[in-house]
Design a protein around this motif. Structure first.
Motif, PDB file in Angstrom:
ATOM      1  N   GLY A  56     -13.289  -3.263  -9.001  1.00 18.46           N
ATOM      2  CA  GLY A  56     -12.019  -4.541  -8.859  1.00 18.46           C
ATOM      3  C   GLY A  56     -11.065  -5.062  -7.658  1.00 18.46           C
ATOM      4  N   ALA A  57     -10.143  -6.412  -7.337  1.00 16.03           N
ATOM      5  CA  ALA A  57     -10.091  -6.784  -6.001  1.00 16.03           C
ATOM      6  C   ALA A  57      -8.032  -6.380  -5.381  1.00 16.03           C
ATOM      7  CB  ALA A  57     -10.020  -7.900  -5.836  1.00 16.03           C
ATOM      8  N   PHE A  58      -8.044  -5.816  -4.970  1.00 12.99           N
ATOM      9  CA  PHE A  58      -6.632  -6.007  -4.651  1.00 12.99           C
ATOM     10  C   PHE A  58      -6.324  -6.167  -3.402  1.00 12.99           C
ATOM     11  CE2 PHE A  58      -3.543  -4.426  -0.963  1.00 12.99           C
ATOM     12  CZ  PHE A  58      -2.371  -3.605  -2.187  1.00 12.99           C
ATOM     13  N   GLY A  59      -5.295  -6.761  -3.326  1.00  9.44           N
ATOM     14  CA  GLY A  59      -4.722  -8.585  -2.789  1.00  9.44           C
ATOM     15  C   GLY A  59      -3.345  -7.882  -1.726  1.00  9.44           C
ATOM     16  N   LEU A  60      -3.414  -7.965  -0.801  1.00  9.14           N
ATOM     17  CA  LEU A  60      -2.262  -6.914   0.282  1.00  9.14           C
ATOM     18  C   LEU A  60      -1.489  -8.515   0.958  1.00  9.14           C
ATOM     19  CD1 LEU A  60      -0.342  -5.703   0.974  1.00  9.14           C
ATOM     20  CD2 LEU A  60      -1.418  -5.015   2.984  1.00  9.14           C
ATOM     21  N   VAL A  61      -0.042  -9.015  -0.216  1.00  8.19           N
ATOM     22  CA  VAL A  61       0.604 -10.127   0.736  1.00  8.19           C
ATOM     23  C   VAL A  61       1.950 -10.241   0.710  1.00  8.19           C
ATOM     24  CG1 VAL A  61       1.094 -12.148   0.068  1.00  8.19           C
ATOM     25  CG2 VAL A  61      -0.847 -11.541  -2.042  1.00  8.19           C
ATOM     26  N   GLY A  62       2.641  -9.029   0.519  1.00  5.55           N
ATOM     27  CA  GLY A  62       3.581  -8.564   0.777  1.00  5.55           C
ATOM     28  C   GLY A  62       3.765  -8.368   2.260  1.00  5.55           C
ATOM     29  N   SER A  63       4.685  -8.276   2.958  1.00  6.64           N
ATOM     30  CA  SER A  63       4.642  -7.962   4.219  1.00  6.64           C
ATOM     31  C   SER A  63       5.481  -6.835   4.525  1.00  6.64           C
ATOM     32  CB  SER A  63       4.685  -9.258   5.221  1.00  6.64           C
ATOM     33  OG  SER A  63       6.013  -9.804   5.441  1.00  6.64           O
ATOM     34  N   ALA A  64       5.723  -5.939   3.768  1.00  2.12           N
ATOM     35  CA  ALA A  64       6.900  -4.779   4.366  1.00  2.12           C
ATOM     36  C   ALA A  64       6.554  -3.924   4.948  1.00  2.12           C
ATOM     37  CB  ALA A  64       7.284  -4.247   2.983  1.00  2.12           C
ATOM     38  N   GLY A  65       5.072  -4.432   5.902  1.00  7.66           N
ATOM     39  CA  GLY A  65       4.576  -3.120   6.642  1.00  7.66           C
ATOM     40  C   GLY A  65       4.180  -1.914   6.574  1.00  7.66           C
ATOM     41  N   GLY A  66       3.790  -2.075   4.689  1.00  2.65           N
ATOM     42  CA  GLY A  66       3.444  -0.404   3.841  1.00  2.65           C
ATOM     43  C   GLY A  66       1.735  -0.387   4.988  1.00  2.65           C
ATOM     44  N   GLY A  67       0.877   0.787   4.278  1.00  4.38           N
ATOM     45  CA  GLY A  67       0.166   0.810   4.453  1.00  4.38           C
ATOM     46  C   GLY A  67      -0.821   1.719   4.152  1.00  4.38           C
ATOM     47  N   LEU A  68      -1.803   2.601   4.173  1.00  5.01           N
ATOM     48  CA  LEU A  68      -3.069   3.132   3.150  1.00  5.01           C
ATOM     49  C   LEU A  68      -3.045   4.742   3.739  1.00  5.01           C
ATOM     50  CD1 LEU A  68      -4.361   4.105   0.838  1.00  5.01           C
ATOM     51  CD2 LEU A  68      -6.416   3.104   1.529  1.00  5.01           C
ATOM     52  N   ARG A  69      -2.061   5.948   3.243  1.00  2.00           N
ATOM     53  CA  ARG A  69      -2.201   6.800   3.675  1.00  2.00           C
ATOM     54  C   ARG A  69      -3.412   7.843   3.513  1.00  2.00           C
ATOM     55  NH1 ARG A  69       0.382   4.586   7.429  1.00  2.00           N
ATOM     56  NH2 ARG A  69       2.529   4.374   7.128  1.00  2.00           N
ATOM     57  N   GLY A  70      -3.749   9.036   4.337  1.00  2.90           N
ATOM     58  CA  GLY A  70      -5.054   9.542   3.984  1.00  2.90           C
ATOM     59  C   GLY A  70      -6.441   9.102   4.238  1.00  2.90           C
ATOM     60  N   ASN A  71      -7.384   8.978   3.730  1.00  2.00           N
ATOM     61  CA  ASN A  71      -8.649   8.895   3.678  1.00  2.00           C
ATOM     62  C   ASN A  71      -9.016   7.875   2.985  1.00  2.00           C
ATOM     63  OD1 ASN A  71     -11.461   8.503   2.986  1.00  2.00           O
ATOM     64  ND2 ASN A  71     -11.593  11.092   3.863  1.00  2.00           N
ATOM     65  N   TRP A  72      -9.244   6.708   3.718  1.00  2.00           N
ATOM     66  CA  TRP A  72      -9.614   5.453   3.219  1.00  2.00           C
ATOM     67  C   TRP A  72     -10.738   5.464   1.968  1.00  2.00           C
ATOM     68  CZ3 TRP A  72      -8.265   0.697   3.499  1.00  2.00           C
ATOM     69  CH2 TRP A  72      -6.211   0.567   4.894  1.00  2.00           C
TER      70      TRP A  72
ATOM     71  N   THR B 105       5.005  -1.643   0.040  1.00  2.00           N
ATOM     72  CA  THR B 105       5.165  -0.736   1.193  1.00  2.00           C
ATOM     73  C   THR B 105       4.036  -0.034   1.017  1.00  2.00           C
ATOM     74  OG1 THR B 105       6.008  -0.377  -0.639  1.00  2.00           O
ATOM     75  CG2 THR B 105       7.732  -1.247   0.616  1.00  2.00           C
ATOM     76  N   ASP B 106       3.554   0.875   1.493  1.00  2.00           N
ATOM     77  CA  ASP B 106       3.165   2.429   1.322  1.00  2.00           C
ATOM     78  C   ASP B 106       2.972   3.464   0.073  1.00  2.00           C
ATOM     79  OD1 ASP B 106       2.707   2.730   4.138  1.00  2.00           O
ATOM     80  OD2 ASP B 106       4.238   4.625   4.107  1.00  2.00           O
ATOM     81  N   VAL B 107       4.353   2.772  -1.216  1.00  2.00           N
ATOM     82  CA  VAL B 107       3.919   3.136  -1.781  1.00  2.00           C
ATOM     83  C   VAL B 107       3.628   1.649  -3.140  1.00  2.00           C
ATOM     84  CG1 VAL B 107       5.360   3.738  -4.551  1.00  2.00           C
ATOM     85  CG2 VAL B 107       6.038   4.519  -2.286  1.00  2.00           C
ATOM     86  N   THR B 108       3.752   1.029  -2.497  1.00  2.62           N
ATOM     87  CA  THR B 108       2.947  -0.698  -3.695  1.00  2.62           C
ATOM     88  C   THR B 108       1.547  -0.032  -3.047  1.00  2.62           C
ATOM     89  OG1 THR B 108       3.588  -2.530  -2.403  1.00  2.62           O
ATOM     90  CG2 THR B 108       5.695  -1.401  -3.892  1.00  2.62           C
ATOM     91  N   ILE B 109       0.752  -0.254  -2.059  1.00  3.75           N
ATOM     92  CA  ILE B 109      -0.110  -0.741  -1.379  1.00  3.75           C
ATOM     93  C   ILE B 109      -0.978   1.234  -2.077  1.00  3.75           C
ATOM     94  CG2 ILE B 109      -1.805   0.196   0.272  1.00  3.75           C
ATOM     95  CD1 ILE B 109       0.366  -1.277   1.955  1.00  3.75           C
ATOM     96  N   GLY B 110      -0.616   1.877  -2.625  1.00  2.36           N
ATOM     97  CA  GLY B 110      -0.989   2.966  -2.348  1.00  2.36           C
ATOM     98  C   GLY B 110      -1.164   2.835  -3.896  1.00  2.36           C
ATOM     99  N   CYS B 111       0.035   3.228  -5.060  1.00  3.44           N
ATOM    100  CA  CYS B 111      -0.034   2.130  -6.661  1.00  3.44           C
ATOM    101  C   CYS B 111      -0.953   1.813  -6.863  1.00  3.44           C
ATOM    102  CB  CYS B 111       1.809   2.284  -6.366  1.00  3.44           C
ATOM    103  SG  CYS B 111       1.840   0.844  -8.261  1.00  3.44           S
ATOM    104  N   GLY B 112      -1.172   0.252  -5.635  1.00  2.93           N
ATOM    105  CA  GLY B 112      -2.000  -0.895  -5.942  1.00  2.93           C
ATOM    106  C   GLY B 112      -3.705  -0.401  -5.850  1.00  2.93           C
TER     107      GLY B 112
END
Length: 351
Positions: free
Chosen positions: A270-286, A255-262
């Motif tokens: 570090g490394a961030f792996g997105l596996v869940g498919s709840a449709g979230g994204g990273l909001r704001g400035n990449w 989700t937006d929240v978990t991606i932002g948190c991670g």
């Protein structure tokens, strides 16, 4: 074998519910293998398939109707001519969940989940394992189980293998004094906790809103489990890493929240792996949201080598696979409980 027809749980039309239907028992042709299903795991992606509009399904190359079920294990029932010589009727096998052609440059390189043929497979566009029998067109999709019970092994082929693929990607960072975070400690996240402990030396922190899943994550080897995810989770994770941040984060929610948190909890490099498919994204400035000199990756499914490795770990007793079983006639109830999140571990149908 004298059966001519069998019940199968099938999606019969775009955007409509799946139903039990009577269908012919498949017969193996040249190079094919027929497997008698002992257990088929249910996946939340199945729920999306039942709601899929025609435009999306047809773009993937799917056709209606088809039998659901892509986490399948069973025993070889019949072997077509010119199939693999090392197979025998009665062998216990797991069926690789991800489809692949075996010939393209990705398959040759061992990157089966990147194969262009992976969009359509058993249980997603073609007949899967929610039936007494399932047909396997390529014996390379069969993984020997040995003494592992096929009645419960199905989830190893997708939930287990997908989690393993993610952990394998971050394995170089799983060093002593490092920290790895699992966001979402359900079926896949529970497997990930185990693989992180087996494959590395990092401290493992699980994060989940469910107290039961947090307790289960600790049972499976997490050093700690936090309630979340919300705005305070990033601060809590940084607190537990002395302000440095986590060396690896695997998000099994998406989700937006978990991606932002991670990403917010990640250390530089570090490394961030997105596996869940709840449709979230990273909001704001990449640029402000990404870790310095870090890695962000995502993927779908797993490779055949992942499934073989997971089966080997299960056979050795190094990981556990918690399942709740249902009869085929109760599959609708099993999906209802899956949707509401009340199945501990993985739901498996035993046809």
């Amino acid at each position: 074998m004298d059966e001519r027809t069998m019940p199968a749980y099938r999606v019969t039309g775009w955007g409509g519910p799946a139903q039990l239907r009577e269908v012919p028992v498949p017969r193996p042709g040249p190079g094919q293998v027929l497997v008698r299903v002992a257990g088929c795991g249910l996946c939340r992606s199945d729920l999306g398939m039942m709601r899929m509009p025609a435009s999306r399904g047809q773009a993937l190359g799917w056709s209606m109707p088809f039998t659901l079920g892509h986490e399948t294990a069973g025993r070889v029932a019949a072997i077509g001519s010119a199939a693999a010589a090392d197979l025998a009727e009665g062998d216990a096998v797991a069926l690789v969940a991800a489809a692949s052609c075996g010939r393209c440059r990705y398959c040759v390189a061992g990157q089966d989940n990147a194969c262009p043929a992976s969009a359509t497979g058993r249980g997603y566009g073609r007949d899967g394992g929610l039936a007494p029998y399932v047909l396997v067109g390529d014996p390379r999709d069969l993984v020997p189980l040995g003494d592992l019970a096929p009645e419960s092994a199905g989830p190893l082929t997708d939930a287990g293998s997908t989690a393993y693929h993610g952990v394998r990607r971050v394995r170089p960072r799983l060093l002593p004094e490092a920290t790895a975070v699992v966001l979402g400690a359900g079926g896949l996240g529970g497997f990930a906790v185990q693989f992180l402990r087996v494959l590395g030396a990092a401290r493992v922190i699980a994060v989940d809103v469910s107290a039961d899943r947090r307790d289960r994550a600790v049972e499976l080897g997490a050093h700690e489990a936090l309630d979340g995810v919300d705005e305070s989770t990033v601060e809590a994770l940084r607190e537990r890493t002395g302000g440095a941040g986590a060396d690896a984060v695997l998000d099994f929610v998406g989700t937006d929240v978990t991606i932002g948190c991670g990403l917010g909890a990640l250390a530089p490099g570090g490394a961030f792996g997105l596996v869940g498919s709840a449709g979230g994204g990273l909001r704001g400035n990449w640029f402000s949201g990404l870790p310095r000199d870090g890695e962000v990756f995502t993927f779908q499914g797993s490779d055949i080598s992942d499934t073989r490795a997971v089966v080997a770990l299960a056979r050795s007793g190094m990981i556990s696979n918690r399942v709740e079983t249902f009869a085929l006639e109760d599959v609708g109830e099993a999906y209802r409980r899956l949707a509401e999140g009340s199945v501990p571990g993985r739901a498996v149908v035993n046809p």
